[in-house]
Motif scaffolding. Structure first.
Motif, short mmCIF file in Angstrom:
data_model
loop_
_atom_site.label_atom_id
_atom_site.label_comp_id
_atom_site.label_asym_id
_atom_site.label_seq_id
_atom_site.Cartn_x
_atom_site.Cartn_y
_atom_site.Cartn_z
N GLY A 42 9.73 -2.41 8.38
CA GLY A 42 9.68 -3.87 8.34
C GLY A 42 8.92 -4.45 7.17
N ASN B 277 7.25 -3.48 -2.68
CA ASN B 277 7.46 -2.49 -1.63
C ASN B 277 6.18 -1.64 -1.54
N GLY C 77 15.70 -4.00 -0.81
CA GLY C 77 14.67 -4.94 -1.26
C GLY C 77 15.29 -6.14 -1.97
N THR D 247 7.12 -4.98 1.69
CA THR D 247 8.27 -4.45 2.42
C THR D 247 8.05 -2.96 2.67
N GLY E 295 10.38 -0.68 4.21
CA GLY E 295 11.60 0.02 4.60
C GLY E 295 11.91 -0.22 6.07
P1 ADP Z 1 12.96 -1.50 -1.66
O1 ADP Z 1 14.46 -1.43 -1.58
O2 ADP Z 1 12.46 -2.48 -2.68
O3 ADP Z 1 12.26 -0.16 -1.73
P2 ADP Z 1 12.34 -1.55 1.19
O4 ADP Z 1 12.88 -0.16 1.31
O5 ADP Z 1 10.94 -1.77 1.64
O6 ADP Z 1 12.50 -2.17 -0.26
O7 ADP Z 1 13.30 -2.49 2.06
C1 ADP Z 1 13.23 -3.88 2.02
C2 ADP Z 1 13.48 -4.44 3.41
O8 ADP Z 1 14.80 -4.05 3.84
C3 ADP Z 1 12.57 -3.91 4.49
O9 ADP Z 1 11.36 -4.64 4.58
C4 ADP Z 1 13.43 -4.07 5.73
O10 ADP Z 1 13.39 -5.41 6.19
C5 ADP Z 1 14.81 -3.77 5.20
N1 ADP Z 1 15.13 -2.33 5.41
C6 ADP Z 1 15.00 -1.32 4.51
N2 ADP Z 1 15.34 -0.13 5.04
C7 ADP Z 1 15.68 -0.40 6.33
C8 ADP Z 1 16.14 0.40 7.44
N3 ADP Z 1 16.30 1.71 7.33
N4 ADP Z 1 16.41 -0.24 8.62
C9 ADP Z 1 16.27 -1.58 8.73
N5 ADP Z 1 15.85 -2.38 7.74
C10 ADP Z 1 15.55 -1.81 6.55
#
Ligand code: ADP
Length: 320
Positions: free
Chosen positions: A244, A203, A271, A239, A241
């Motif tokens: 995208g 992430n 994630g 990633t 959040g």
């Molecule tokens: P982690 O949980 O490891 O911190 P992220 O927050 O980057 O990972 O989220 C992983 C993936 O989940 C993102 O790349 C996205 O595709 C999806 N995602 C996370 N938060 C959102 C959101 N608020 N709306 C839509 N998709 C999300």
């Protein structure tokens, strides 16, 4: 074939059977989650408002995600002889996950995460690795046949580095598709790991820690991903959040995959859902582009629901 027969054939399309094989090497924790008005100060005792005990650990979450999203999954890891271990094992088995390579430590307790969540959704977490710390290179060697039977091998960093390296090296030698989710991470990865990784999936925070570069925007993610590719990772997916996924792929231009727009309720395990979904899709031979979009849809659905494993969707919910 007559129109009628065609209709009947469609009516009798069998329910989806999982066919890709994913092996997950990683941690299993019992999460002990207390809610309190605020986080306690040192030495302070606070009255909490609720308590829940739920299955967690990045390895377990990703295994559950891959199973619910369509793969045959085998879990390699280690629990203790205590009730937590039995409960975690039973939970995985209930998801149809093969636990033949899930070992039981005679001495170490099952891993636990003590989690306090305050009214503002801030949290403080202490993880005691316990039996997760007993996963070793020897564990991986004992269960090489499980890795050999997989199409995709997934690993994180909640087990000791020797076990991670053995997983990457064994899976690469066996010609498997190797996914490393570098979480949690405290610094750069050993240089010799990079050439063993097909998909490195950090992430934003993890990408920043791995590279020493700031990662606060998609443009920053592109710079960090390019650095990780130069270090030797074949494909890097950062990633971001709700923003995208930045994909820096072998032989292709870098691309930002926008996340589906949803009303987020709880992003825990987003994630893990993305990684499990991607692994399941790659294991059944889906093209990477479609696999990323599917994993994003799964992760987006997960953030609309509360909890970690409770929020991970099933494949049938994502039928388009
Ligand atoms: P982690 O949980 O490891 O911190 P992220 O927050 O980057 O990972 O989220 C992983 C993936 O989940 C993102 O790349 C996205 O595709 C999806 N995602 C996370 N938060 C959102 C959101 N608020 N709306 C839509 N998709 C999300």
């Amino acid at each position: 074939m007559t129109g009628n027969a065609a209709t009947q054939a469609n009516d009798f399309v069998p329910a989806h059977e999982p066919h890709g094989r994913v092996a997950v090497v990683g941690s299993l924790n019992m999460d002990l989650v207390a809610r309190a008005p605020r986080l306690p100060h040192p030495g302070e005792t606070l009255a909490g408002s609720s308590f829940a005990q739920v299955a967690g650990g990045k390895g377990g979450n990703q295994a559950v995600a891959a199973a619910r999203l369509g793969a045959h999954v085998a879990m390699l890891g280690c629990v203790g002889t205590d009730a937590n271990g039995a409960q975690l094992r039973a939970g995985l088995a209930a998801e149809g996950i093969d636990c033949a390579a899930l070992e039981t430590s005679p001495s170490a307790p099952t891993g636990v995460a003590l989690i306090v969540v305050d009214d503002g959704s801030q949290n403080a977490i202490v993880i005691v690795a316990g039996s997760n710390g007993e996963v070793s290179a020897e564990t991986i060697a004992r269960h090489e046949t499980v890795l050999a039977a997989a199409d995709v091998v997934v690993c994180q960093l909640e087990t000791p580095p020797d076990a991670v390296y053995a997983t990457l090296a064994t899976a690469a030698r066996l010609g498997k598709t190797v996914i490393l989710n570098p979480a949690p991470v405290t610094g750069p990865l050993p240089a010799e790991w990079f050439g063993l990784i097909d998909y490195l999936i950090p992430n934003e925070l993890e990408a920043a820690t791995l590279t020493g570069l700031p990662v606060e925007s998609p443009a920053d993610a592109a710079v960090a991903a390019a650095a990780l590719r130069r270090a030797g990772a074949r494909n890097v997916l950062v990633t971001l959040g709700a923003r995208g996924v930045h994909a820096a792929l072998e032989g292709a231009d870098a691309v930002l995959y926008d996340a589906p727009k949803v009303a987020a309720v709880d992003t825990t395990a987003a994630g893990d859902t993305f990684i499990g979904g991607l692994a399941a899709q790659l294991a059944q031979g889906e093209p990477l582009d479609a696999a990323i979009r599917f994993a994003q849809r799964a992760a987006a659905l997960s953030v609309t629901r509360a909890g970690a494993q409770t929020s991970i969707p099933r494949r049938a919910e994502l039928a388009s």
